[in-house]
Design an enzyme around this catalytic site. Structure first.
Site, PDB file in Angstrom:
ATOM      1  CG  ASP A   1     -39.882  30.830  25.121  1.00  0.00           C
ATOM      2  OD1 ASP A   1     -40.849  31.621  25.191  1.00  0.00           O
ATOM      3  OD2 ASP A   1     -38.727  31.167  25.428  1.00  0.00           O
TER       4      ASP A   1
ATOM      5  CE  LYS B   1     -38.332  39.796  27.299  1.00  0.00           C
ATOM      6  NZ  LYS B   1     -37.795  38.561  26.750  1.00  0.00           N
TER       7      LYS B   1
ATOM      8  NE  ARG C   1     -37.381  28.909  49.704  1.00  0.00           N
ATOM      9  CZ  ARG C   1     -37.497  27.930  50.628  1.00  0.00           C
ATOM     10  NH1 ARG C   1     -38.138  26.815  50.318  1.00  0.00           N
ATOM     11  NH2 ARG C   1     -36.982  28.089  51.829  1.00  0.00           N
TER      12      ARG C   1
ATOM     13  CE1 TYR D   1     -34.040  36.957  25.286  1.00  0.00           C
ATOM     14  CE2 TYR D   1     -33.317  35.466  27.011  1.00  0.00           C
ATOM     15  CZ  TYR D   1     -33.503  36.749  26.554  1.00  0.00           C
ATOM     16  OH  TYR D   1     -33.178  37.804  27.345  1.00  0.00           O
TER      17      TYR D   1
HETATM   18  C1  PLP Z   1     -36.816  37.542  27.205  1.00  0.00           C
HETATM   19  C2  PLP Z   1     -37.001  36.130  26.816  1.00  0.00           C
HETATM   20  C3  PLP Z   1     -36.634  35.082  27.673  1.00  0.00           C
HETATM   21  C4  PLP Z   1     -35.962  35.331  29.012  1.00  0.00           C
HETATM   22  O1  PLP Z   1     -36.827  35.952  29.916  1.00  0.00           O
HETATM   23  P1  PLP Z   1     -36.366  36.994  31.067  1.00  0.00           P
HETATM   24  O2  PLP Z   1     -37.661  37.401  31.645  1.00  0.00           O
HETATM   25  O3  PLP Z   1     -35.607  38.091  30.398  1.00  0.00           O
HETATM   26  O4  PLP Z   1     -35.505  36.223  32.012  1.00  0.00           O
HETATM   27  C5  PLP Z   1     -36.900  33.787  27.267  1.00  0.00           C
HETATM   28  N1  PLP Z   1     -37.478  33.529  26.076  1.00  0.00           N
HETATM   29  C6  PLP Z   1     -37.818  34.498  25.220  1.00  0.00           C
HETATM   30  C7  PLP Z   1     -38.447  34.150  23.909  1.00  0.00           C
HETATM   31  C8  PLP Z   1     -37.598  35.830  25.555  1.00  0.00           C
HETATM   32  O5  PLP Z   1     -37.935  36.798  24.683  1.00  0.00           O
END
Ligand code: PLP
Length: 377
Positions: free
Chosen positions: A170, A195, A46, A98
């Site tokens: 982000d 992604k 961890r 998001y």
């Molecule tokens: C998918 C997404 C998230 C969340 O991420 P997860 O891996 O699904 O927990 C946060 N920000 C954006 C822009 C996203 O497309």
């Protein structure tokens, strides 16, 4: 080092001991100590794991930051960043963040009295007006989902400096291949690595990079205290994904340009949302702060029925949430990712019932165009 070389040669490559070219997967929870409290850099997974560390070093170098952290999902990454703040603090956030981020702020962290306001951050004046005495950070997403709105990162940094705030970006949609917010003055960059960074629809993960030793210490303390770390196998998958990130981003962008050209000539398509179009709201800012426009495009086919027809008829576009993978994905935000937003608010934002969002994959664009053509006929 240029961008594509960096994807292959940055971070920790291979294994010193054996000469293995790929970083080993250290599938381990604990480490033998040479004496009580005398460990060789790792004591418990961890706190730290060599495979995760290799990934964390890699993303740190790609984002030009001080330290990186890998989490079990994008949402855990965002939650951990929010835990840098105290009860009673306030964060100004992009209004079309998001959906999961919206839910986290409005249904979970609100219970701990972490205050927020959702603002159209593409308008710096509105951001300035939203700052309160207890504001601690600007949290922005650029480009956003599904309308690909652009926020000027440098302008946010200017405002933040005046008010002594952190800027958190982000960077999921742009990826470090196109956009490096820390170079523009941001303090924290985060990703849903599920992604583009992973890129193959096979791992859920999140990454954070910070620009100071102080933030690095604080976030490592939170990561170790709260947990939510990414496992070694998934860390390895991300390292592998990153090796082709440059190639994939170039390929998806070329395909997206081809697709946009087709959509522009299509009589049934009204609005096309793509930052690469000169008519797009944020085109000029996007061009300044990123080296590419990406592989996400949304367009309006006029009605819910028409959108449904397209979804039913396509062969090469998978009807699914998520984005940023080698295969093309298609969705109708009004019925899927944005269904929880009331209809009039949706329409106000431009998320109409006929709006289709495509995450363009790396197939041959001729096939993708032919497929959309027959689906829309
Ligand atoms: C998918 C997404 C998230 C969340 O991420 P997860 O891996 O699904 O927990 C946060 N920000 C954006 C822009 C996203 O497309």
């Amino acid at each position: 080092m240029k961008a594509k070389t960096k994807m292959i040669h940055a971070g920790i490559t291979g294994d010193e001991r054996t000469g293995a070219v790929s970083v080993p997967i250290y599938q381990v929870s604990t480490y033998k100590q040479d004496g009580a409290g005398k460990h060789r850099g790792y004591e418990y997974s961890r706190t730290g794991n060599p495979t995760r560390h290799a990934l964390e070093t890699l993303i740190t170098e790609l984002e030009n930051g001080k330290a990186g952290f890998a989490f079990g999902s994008g949402m855990t990454a965002i939650t951990s960043v929010m835990m840098l703040f105290d009860s009673g603090d306030h964060v100004v956030m992009t209004d079309d963040v998001y959906g999961g981020t919206y839910r986290l702020m409005t249904s979970v962290l609100n219970r701990f009295n972490l205050d927020h306001d959702f603002i159209d951050t593409s308008d710096p004046e509105k951001v300035e007006q939203a700052i309160k005495p207890n504001t601690k950070a600007l949290y922005i997403e650029t480009p956003t989902n599904p309308l690909l709105k652009i926020t000027d990162i440098k302008k946010m940094v200017e405002i933040a400096k005046r008010h002594n705030l952190y800027v958190i970006v982000d960077n999921t949609f742009a990826t470090p291949y196109w956009q490096q917010p820390i170079d523009l003055g941001a303090d924290i960059v985060l990703h849903s690595a599920t992604k583009y960074i992973g890129g193959h629809s096979d791992v859920v993960s999140g990454l954070v990079v910070v620009n100071s030793d102080e933030l690095a210490n604080d976030l490592h303390f939170i990561q170790n205290s709260v947990g939510g770390v990414l496992g070694p196998q998934d860390s390895w998958l991300l390292i592998r994904g990153i090796k082709t990130l440059g190639l994939r981003m170039e390929a998806t962008e070329q395909n997206t340009k081809d697709l946009v050209a087709f959509l522009q000539d299509h009589p049934q398509v009204s609005n096309i949302y793509y930052p690469g179009l000169e008519t797009h709201q944020g085109h000029h800012v996007a061009k300044q702060q990123a080296t590419g426009f990406g592989g996400m495009v949304s367009f309006d086919v006029g009605s819910a029925d028409k959108a449904e027809q397209v979804l039913q008829r396509v062969n090469y576009f998978t009807l699914a949430e998520s984005l940023g993978a080698v295969e093309s994905l298609i969705s109708v935000p009004a019925k899927m990712t944005h269904a929880s937003i009331p209809k009039d608010r949706r329409e106000e934002l431009g998320i109409t019932d006929g709006l289709i969002r495509v995450s363009v994959g790396i197939e041959d664009s001729e096939d993708l165009i032919e497929d959309l053509k027959q689906a829309m006929a």
